[in-house]
Design an enzyme around this catalytic site. Sequence first.
Site, PDB file in Angstrom:
ATOM      1  CB  CYS A 117      -0.927   0.024   1.204  1.00  0.00           C
ATOM      2  SG  CYS A 117      -2.053  -1.357   1.228  1.00  0.00           S
ATOM      3  CG  HIS A 148      -3.311   3.356   2.708  1.00  0.00           C
ATOM      4  ND1 HIS A 148      -3.866   3.085   1.475  1.00  0.00           N
ATOM      5  CD2 HIS A 148      -3.242   2.161   3.359  1.00  0.00           C
ATOM      6  CE1 HIS A 148      -4.108   1.788   1.382  1.00  0.00           C
ATOM      7  NE2 HIS A 148      -3.754   1.214   2.514  1.00  0.00           N
ATOM      8  CG  ASN A 164      -6.733  -0.958   1.460  1.00  0.00           C
ATOM      9  OD1 ASN A 164      -6.048  -0.358   0.637  1.00  0.00           O
ATOM     10  ND2 ASN A 164      -6.214  -1.657   2.459  1.00  0.00           N
TER      11      ASN A 164
END
Length: 322
Positions: free
Chosen positions: A113, A249, A279
Amino acid sequence: MTYTKIVGTGRYLPERILTNFDLEKMVDTTDEWIRTRTGVERRHVVAAEQTTSDMCVEAAKIAIDDAGIKVTDIDMVLVGTTSPDLIFPNCATLVQHRLGIPACPAIGMEAACTSFIYALTTADKFIKAGEAKCALVIGAECISKLVDWTDRNTCVLFGDGAGAVIVRPSEEPGIVATHLGADGQYKDLLYYPVGASKDLHKAGTDQASIMMTGNEVFKVAVKTLGNVATEVLAKAGIHQDELDWLVPHQANIRIIQATAKRLDLPLEKVILTVQDHGNTSAASVPMALDVGRRDGRIKPGQLVLMEAFGGGFTWGSVLLRM
Ligand code: ACO
């Protein structure tokens, strides 16, 4: 002094939207559980034939147009992703070719990520060193193809997409500080069990999927992201009160709330897309930045903190003036 300035942004989200109510029909879950535990309400999912580079190309075209540059101006391409089309050539070379960008460095960055933050930080160093004059930096992910859609622990969390930025040198700030980190001791808490040199041809590996010990990841993410944010501010000598926007994020609304609290930032100063995108791993930060710029919230001259945390564990932050 030379700074690296973001002069254009773009995003691409696949057409197909999967809501929490759709997921209720697929696994033993509820819209209420997903919303209250994660903040996610819906996510976009690629079509079967769509790849990460397909999404990169669409996001990049929008960013190039936004920056008012020609593809021939671009002299560096970086794609942060953990779900590239192929093991090689890397995704950046595929994007370079498809957009008609002249020969230049094309780098694939893999830090789960945090991949986009790693890629943007690398572009910043090349620009400051005078080695690049116009870089295309992308965070993109086809994470839906790595997920087991019968595992309620993971499938409710993720979505697909791509976000792109164009960066150029500038006398005005610009990126003012960056901070990257990783700690491989946590590798077993979040990983994908198959790779180029491990079990690729073993029978049944097409059944492989993301493995995650969610609550352990959660604890380290909250602790680390608080530190990541304060460290980059300290490095720049900037007080948290001066921040205009946090672009985090988008893994989980509760992780984002904890980071905002640590910075004493009201949620009104946080760009939130987790409800609409889920996500999207490496794509989440550049897509959220694009959302905030295009709806007029993030304005030129404002101070923005971007941060991410992902498998590895890896983490990073970029502090910049738009
Ligand atoms: N629907 C209903 N119940 C569920 C679901 C679901 N979709 N998923 C899990 N549960 C159940 C569990 O089975 C468990 O039940 P039990 O108590 O009977 O055993 C219960 O809910 C609680 O499970 P936890 O895992 O403890 O739930 P938690 O509150 O920790 O939330 C979550 C889980 C959302 C995954 C959270 O831990 C999280 O967000 N973790 C961090 C994820 C993250 O940040 N990843 C990093 C980036 S990803 C990357 O790098 C690719």
